[in-house]
Motif scaffolding. Structure first.
Motif, PDB file in Angstrom:
ATOM      1  N   SER A  56       0.842  -1.193   0.000  1.00 44.38           N
ATOM      2  CA  SER A  56       0.000   0.000   0.000  1.00 44.38           C
ATOM      3  C   SER A  56       0.879   1.246   0.000  1.00 44.38           C
ATOM      4  O   SER A  56       2.087   1.189   0.270  1.00 44.38           O
ATOM      5  N   HIS A  57       0.238   2.387  -0.280  1.00 39.68           N
ATOM      6  CA  HIS A  57       0.999   3.646  -0.407  1.00 39.68           C
ATOM      7  C   HIS A  57       1.802   3.952   0.855  1.00 39.68           C
ATOM      8  O   HIS A  57       2.989   4.290   0.786  1.00 39.68           O
ATOM      9  N   GLY A  58       1.158   3.835   2.010  1.00 35.73           N
ATOM     10  CA  GLY A  58       1.845   4.167   3.259  1.00 35.73           C
ATOM     11  C   GLY A  58       3.053   3.289   3.499  1.00 35.73           C
ATOM     12  O   GLY A  58       4.128   3.774   3.862  1.00 35.73           O
ATOM     13  N   ASN A  59       2.886   1.965   3.311  1.00 37.13           N
ATOM     14  CA  ASN A  59       4.001   1.045   3.530  1.00 37.13           C
ATOM     15  C   ASN A  59       5.117   1.273   2.517  1.00 37.13           C
ATOM     16  O   ASN A  59       6.301   1.255   2.859  1.00 37.13           O
ATOM     17  N   ALA A  60       4.743   1.450   1.257  1.00 32.66           N
ATOM     18  CA  ALA A  60       5.756   1.663   0.216  1.00 32.66           C
ATOM     19  C   ALA A  60       6.519   2.964   0.457  1.00 32.66           C
ATOM     20  O   ALA A  60       7.751   3.005   0.364  1.00 32.66           O
ATOM     21  N   ALA A  61       5.789   4.031   0.772  1.00 28.90           N
ATOM     22  CA  ALA A  61       6.437   5.322   1.011  1.00 28.90           C
ATOM     23  C   ALA A  61       7.362   5.255   2.217  1.00 28.90           C
ATOM     24  O   ALA A  61       8.480   5.786   2.191  1.00 28.90           O
ATOM     25  N   ARG A  62       6.903   4.583   3.274  1.00 32.44           N
ATOM     26  CA  ARG A  62       7.725   4.463   4.488  1.00 32.44           C
ATOM     27  C   ARG A  62       8.986   3.642   4.201  1.00 32.44           C
ATOM     28  O   ARG A  62      10.085   3.989   4.643  1.00 32.44           O
ATOM     29  N   GLY A  63       8.834   2.558   3.456  1.00 35.69           N
ATOM     30  CA  GLY A  63       9.991   1.735   3.122  1.00 35.69           C
ATOM     31  C   GLY A  63      10.993   2.472   2.257  1.00 35.69           C
ATOM     32  O   GLY A  63      12.209   2.344   2.439  1.00 35.69           O
ATOM     33  N   ILE A  64      10.483   3.268   1.320  1.00 34.63           N
ATOM     34  CA  ILE A  64      11.381   4.032   0.447  1.00 34.63           C
ATOM     35  C   ILE A  64      12.157   5.068   1.247  1.00 34.63           C
ATOM     36  O   ILE A  64      13.383   5.207   1.097  1.00 34.63           O
ATOM     37  N   GLU A  65      11.472   5.815   2.104  1.00 33.55           N
ATOM     38  CA  GLU A  65      12.133   6.861   2.876  1.00 33.55           C
ATOM     39  C   GLU A  65      13.067   6.290   3.932  1.00 33.55           C
ATOM     40  O   GLU A  65      14.156   6.838   4.170  1.00 33.55           O
ATOM     41  N   ARG A  66      12.663   5.190   4.550  1.00 37.40           N
ATOM     42  CA  ARG A  66      13.429   4.650   5.679  1.00 37.40           C
ATOM     43  C   ARG A  66      14.596   3.776   5.236  1.00 37.40           C
ATOM     44  O   ARG A  66      15.639   3.746   5.884  1.00 37.40           O
ATOM     45  N   HIS A  67      14.417   3.044   4.132  1.00 40.45           N
ATOM     46  CA  HIS A  67      15.425   2.053   3.752  1.00 40.45           C
ATOM     47  C   HIS A  67      16.006   2.264   2.351  1.00 40.45           C
ATOM     48  O   HIS A  67      17.226   2.209   2.171  1.00 40.45           O
ATOM     49  N   VAL A  68      15.127   2.461   1.351  1.00 36.71           N
ATOM     50  CA  VAL A  68      15.600   2.463  -0.033  1.00 36.71           C
ATOM     51  C   VAL A  68      16.505   3.659  -0.330  1.00 36.71           C
ATOM     52  O   VAL A  68      17.630   3.502  -0.818  1.00 36.71           O
ATOM     53  N   LEU A  69      16.028   4.873  -0.033  1.00 38.39           N
ATOM     54  CA  LEU A  69      16.825   6.062  -0.359  1.00 38.39           C
ATOM     55  C   LEU A  69      18.145   6.124   0.421  1.00 38.39           C
ATOM     56  O   LEU A  69      19.198   6.380  -0.173  1.00 38.39           O
ATOM     57  N   PRO A  70      18.126   5.879   1.739  1.00 41.69           N
ATOM     58  CA  PRO A  70      19.418   5.843   2.447  1.00 41.69           C
ATOM     59  C   PRO A  70      20.326   4.731   1.925  1.00 41.69           C
ATOM     60  O   PRO A  70      21.540   4.905   1.838  1.00 41.69           O
ATOM     61  N   ASN A 277      26.610  -4.336   4.944  1.00 44.53           N
ATOM     62  CA  ASN A 277      26.320  -2.990   5.447  1.00 44.53           C
ATOM     63  C   ASN A 277      24.833  -2.675   5.395  1.00 44.53           C
ATOM     64  O   ASN A 277      24.298  -2.012   6.297  1.00 44.53           O
ATOM     65  N   GLU A 278      24.156  -3.146   4.332  1.00 48.58           N
ATOM     66  CA  GLU A 278      22.722  -2.883   4.225  1.00 48.58           C
ATOM     67  C   GLU A 278      21.925  -3.669   5.261  1.00 48.58           C
ATOM     68  O   GLU A 278      20.957  -3.175   5.840  1.00 48.58           O
ATOM     69  N   VAL A 279      22.340  -4.928   5.507  1.00 45.92           N
ATOM     70  CA  VAL A 279      21.680  -5.716   6.554  1.00 45.92           C
ATOM     71  C   VAL A 279      21.915  -5.064   7.911  1.00 45.92           C
ATOM     72  O   VAL A 279      20.996  -4.953   8.740  1.00 45.92           O
ATOM     73  N   ARG A 280      23.162  -4.630   8.136  1.00 44.80           N
ATOM     74  CA  ARG A 280      23.494  -3.972   9.403  1.00 44.80           C
ATOM     75  C   ARG A 280      22.673  -2.695   9.588  1.00 44.80           C
ATOM     76  O   ARG A 280      22.164  -2.420  10.682  1.00 44.80           O
ATOM     77  N   ALA A 281      22.521  -1.922   8.516  1.00 41.93           N
ATOM     78  CA  ALA A 281      21.752  -0.677   8.605  1.00 41.93           C
ATOM     79  C   ALA A 281      20.283  -0.951   8.890  1.00 41.93           C
ATOM     80  O   ALA A 281      19.646  -0.245   9.669  1.00 41.93           O
ATOM     81  N   ALA A 282      19.746  -1.986   8.245  1.00 39.08           N
ATOM     82  CA  ALA A 282      18.336  -2.319   8.461  1.00 39.08           C
ATOM     83  C   ALA A 282      18.090  -2.757   9.900  1.00 39.08           C
ATOM     84  O   ALA A 282      17.100  -2.357  10.535  1.00 39.08           O
ATOM     85  N   LEU A 283      19.004  -3.588  10.431  1.00 40.36           N
ATOM     86  CA  LEU A 283      18.833  -4.052  11.809  1.00 40.36           C
ATOM     87  C   LEU A 283      19.062  -2.924  12.808  1.00 40.36           C
ATOM     88  O   LEU A 283      18.430  -2.893  13.869  1.00 40.36           O
ATOM     89  N   ALA A 284      19.971  -2.006  12.475  1.00 34.61           N
ATOM     90  CA  ALA A 284      20.185  -0.874  13.376  1.00 34.61           C
ATOM     91  C   ALA A 284      18.931  -0.020  13.480  1.00 34.61           C
ATOM     92  O   ALA A 284      18.643   0.561  14.529  1.00 34.61           O
ATOM     93  N   LEU A 285      18.163   0.020  12.414  1.00 38.01           N
ATOM     94  CA  LEU A 285      16.964   0.833  12.386  1.00 38.01           C
ATOM     95  C   LEU A 285      15.756   0.096  12.953  1.00 38.01           C
ATOM     96  O   LEU A 285      14.921   0.684  13.644  1.00 38.01           O
TER      97      LEU A 285
END
Length: 335
Positions: A56-70, A277-285
């Motif tokens: 859904s829009h909310g989940n996709a937008a949150r995932g993009i801002e929180r994980h994809v763009l960084p 590094n990406e796994v580490r970043a995801a778990l840190a968040l």
């Protein structure tokens, strides 16, 4: 032995000692779950509903801002520091396959892009730059007869640019005659000499003229309008048309090339470190958050919990009736 003593003995058996009994029980559960067909846990309706809600829009937008763009920023930084090239990720056997694909005689034709560029706007954008180059070119040609000097060169160049407004066939038929009439000279000889003298700077001159043209407000507006026309054309194109054209590649062979490229890439330390590094970043968040909290945030808790309980109950019923579980209980209850 009363219930309290029995319970304490069971708890002691599970939490003390070498933990072998506890591990044996966990192995029974895990192995039983792993033997279940996938359809035991999922069906079309349930899985479709979960995927649609998850995307859904909310989940996709949150995932993009929180994980994809960084994540993209981190990967871009790592690649810039390593000077990685596209070719570094492609093994030799994949290079041969890609070469065969790009040189395939029946490859994509991109006919669906025809008409994407507004020809009138493109002509308006390019014509002044081309006229400037043609004026410079024509000024090197000694003009005989009625028109000489820069004024004559300008009129000749304008005549050449004017040909751009005609159809391809008409332009090819009339261009030679128009130029010859305008110059009044032995056009073939003069053009040959001028071309020899001017060829070294012609390309760079055209590049400078076009660059200057693009930097003008009118040029910027025309480029924006051309980009919009391409976008509108692509958006109106049926997806099947594009996929059918790409399938001429052939698309299946192109997709198969991904496997050796992926294997080669992930065998290299640079990309292994990027993954870590990406796994580490995801778990840190997200690592400190519970699965329940994550599902609740995504709006998936209720249906996921219902699904797990419903399917797990069927699996548990079969598990508790099995001989392996009975043997484990006997071990657990031994004095």
């Amino acid at each position: 032995m009363d219930t309290r003593d029995a319970r304490q003995r069971i708890v002691t058996s599970l939490v003390e000692g070498d933990g072998s009994l506890r591990r044996a029980g966990m192995e029974l559960i895990v192995d039983h779950v792993l033997t279940q067909p996938l359809e035991t846990w999922l069906d079309v309706d349930t899985l479709s509903s979960l995927l649609i809600d998850a995307l859904s829009h909310g989940n996709a937008a949150r995932g993009i801002e929180r994980h994809v763009l960084p994540g993209l920023a981190r990967v871009q930084h790592a690649l810039a520091a390593s000077q990685e090239t596209v070719g570094d990720t492609v093994p030799d056997d994949a290079r041969a396959a890609i070469d065969a694909l790009v040189t395939h005689p029946s490859g994509p034709r991109f006919a669906w892009l025809r008409g994407a560029l507004d020809r009138d706007k493109l002509r308006t954008l390019i014509a002044p730059a081309l006229q400037e180059v043609l004026v410079s070119f024509a000024s090197h040609i000694p003009l005989a007869g009625r028109d000489g000097g820069a004024g004559g060169a300008a009129r000749v160049a304008a005549g050449l640019v004017g040909q751009l407004g005609r159809s391809t066939g008409e332009r090819l038929r009339n261009l030679g005659k128009s130029v010859a009439d305008g110059l009044g000279v032995d056009i073939e000889a003069k053009l040959r000499d001028a071309a020899r003298d001017a060829s070294q700077g012609a390309v760079s001159g055209l590049e400078r003229a076009i660059t200057a043209r693009l930097a003008t407000p009118e040029g910027e507006n025309l480029v924006a309008a051309l980009a919009r026309s391409v976008l509108a054309h692509v958006l109106a194109t049926p997806m099947s048309t594009i996929l059918d054209d790409l399938d001429r590649l052939p698309l299946a062979d192109a997709i198969r090339v991904a496997a050796p490229i992926l294997e080669h890439t992930l065998a290299r330390e640079l990309w292994r470190s990027i993954v870590r590094n990406e796994v580490r970043a995801a778990l840190a968040l997200e690592g400190a958050r519970s699965v329940r909290e994550l599902l609740e945030e995504a709006g998936l808790l209720a249906q996921t919990r219902t699904l797990i309980l419903d399917r797990a109950d069927r699996v548990a019923h079969e598990f508790f009736h099995g001989d392996a579980f009975a043997s484990w209980i006997d071990r657990l209850l031994q004095p």
